[in-house]
Motif scaffolding. Structure first.
Motif, mmCIF file in Angstrom:
data_model
loop_
_atom_site.group_PDB
_atom_site.id
_atom_site.type_symbol
_atom_site.label_atom_id
_atom_site.label_comp_id
_atom_site.label_asym_id
_atom_site.label_seq_id
_atom_site.Cartn_x
_atom_site.Cartn_y
_atom_site.Cartn_z
ATOM 1 N N GLY A 44 0.800 -1.222 0.000
ATOM 2 C CA GLY A 44 0.000 0.000 0.000
ATOM 3 C C GLY A 44 0.830 1.267 0.000
ATOM 4 N N ALA A 47 0.187 3.357 -3.166
ATOM 5 C CA ALA A 47 -1.199 3.595 -3.576
ATOM 6 C C ALA A 47 -1.472 5.071 -3.877
ATOM 7 N N ASP A 48 -1.104 5.955 -2.969
ATOM 8 C CA ASP A 48 -1.400 7.382 -3.151
ATOM 9 C C ASP A 48 -0.588 7.999 -4.280
ATOM 10 N N THR A 49 0.695 7.639 -4.360
ATOM 11 C CA THR A 49 1.541 8.260 -5.380
ATOM 12 C C THR A 49 1.157 7.807 -6.792
ATOM 13 N N LYS A 51 -1.865 7.259 -7.771
ATOM 14 C CA LYS A 51 -3.022 8.086 -8.106
ATOM 15 C C LYS A 51 -2.575 9.479 -8.557
ATOM 16 N N GLU A 52 -1.540 10.018 -7.891
ATOM 17 C CA GLU A 52 -1.025 11.342 -8.252
ATOM 18 C C GLU A 52 -0.418 11.346 -9.656
ATOM 19 N N GLU A 54 -1.489 9.582 -12.214
ATOM 20 C CA GLU A 54 -2.472 9.270 -13.245
ATOM 21 C C GLU A 54 -2.553 10.397 -14.280
ATOM 22 N N ASN A 122 7.169 9.500 2.792
ATOM 23 C CA ASN A 122 6.148 10.330 3.428
ATOM 24 C C ASN A 122 5.775 9.838 4.820
ATOM 25 N N ASP A 123 5.820 8.511 5.025
ATOM 26 C CA ASP A 123 5.422 7.944 6.306
ATOM 27 C C ASP A 123 6.167 6.640 6.527
ATOM 28 N N SER A 135 4.384 4.909 3.163
ATOM 29 C CA SER A 135 3.881 5.789 2.105
ATOM 30 C C SER A 135 5.041 6.525 1.455
ATOM 31 N N SER A 137 6.372 9.056 -2.210
ATOM 32 C CA SER A 137 6.084 9.811 -3.431
ATOM 33 C C SER A 137 7.090 9.361 -4.480
#
Length: 222
Positions: A44, A47-49, A51-52, A54, A122-123, A135, A137
């Motif tokens: 996971g 996951a966020d990066t 999406k960024e 896209e 990031n985390d 997390s 980037s």
């Protein structure tokens, strides 16, 4: 937290190609594995990066060299997390003018067989001397000579044409057309040679038959 560079290893399976681009797919990161930096990527983390990113192309470099345009050798066509890790499909320019052709040749020959990615953390949690990264980037993906994570493995290296298949038009242009042109050239040479030897007996039926066969072949692909 600054930039962390991860170097992941993979195995190369090369295939011959005439295409102007090459494709390699594999795991840039494997979840749950401790790499040479003592880092563990948690499922996971991307996951966020992703999406960024896209709608934009993640660049592919050689050796994390972000300053020299010649080492910007391609882009990530697709990237997704699965139960194993971050699976990426990368497109490499095999015609240039940058270093893509050289890098891709080395990949196909197995002389280099490593990939890596650069990112911001990031985390993360720190426990028992290890860093559990939760997390990131994602900044870029690179082809590199030195490994850090022995568990990341490439699944394929091949041309984009081989990956996607050729259209009937491309088959006609790249395969059939050169054959027909070669046949026409040989026939022209034959008839030119016949014209130079007037003492040779004419074989009109055979000549007409050769022309007829060539016309039929061309008609199959018209």
């Amino acid at each position: 937290m600054g930039v962390a560079i991860k170097t992941k290893s993979f195995k190369v399976k090369a295939e011959e190609s005439e295409s102007s681009v090459g494709v390699f797919t594999g795991y840039a990161s494997v979840f749950g594995n401790v790499d040479s930096y003592g880092d563990v990527m948690v499922q996971g983390a991307f996951a966020d990066t992703l999406k960024e990113w896209e709608g934009r192309k993640i660049p592919v470099f050689y050796g994390h060299d972000l300053t020299d345009p010649m080492n910007n050798i391609g882009y990530v066509e697709s990237a997704e997390e699965d139960d194993t890790g971050l699976l990426v499909r990368c497109v490499v320019d095999t015609e240039g003018p940058g270093n893509g052709p050289v890098v891709y040749k080395l990949l196909k020959e197995g002389r280099i067989d490593r990939m890596s990615f650069g990112f911001y953390v990031n985390d993360a949690d720190h426990k028992d001397g290890k860093t559990y990264i939760k997390s990131v980037s994602l900044l870029e993906v690179s082809v590199v000579p030195a490994p850090a994570n022995p568990e990341a493995a490439i699944t394929d290296v091949k041309s984009k044409k081989e990956a996607e298949g050729m259209t009937p038009e491309e088959i006609a242009e790249l395969v059939v057309k050169p054959i027909i042109e070669a046949l026409e050239s040989k026939l022209d040479e034959y008839f030119d040679d016949e014209d130079k030897h007037e003492d040779k007996p004419e074989d009109k039926p055979a000549d007409d038959q050769a022309k007829s066969i060539l016309a039929e072949i061309k008609g199959l692909f018209a």
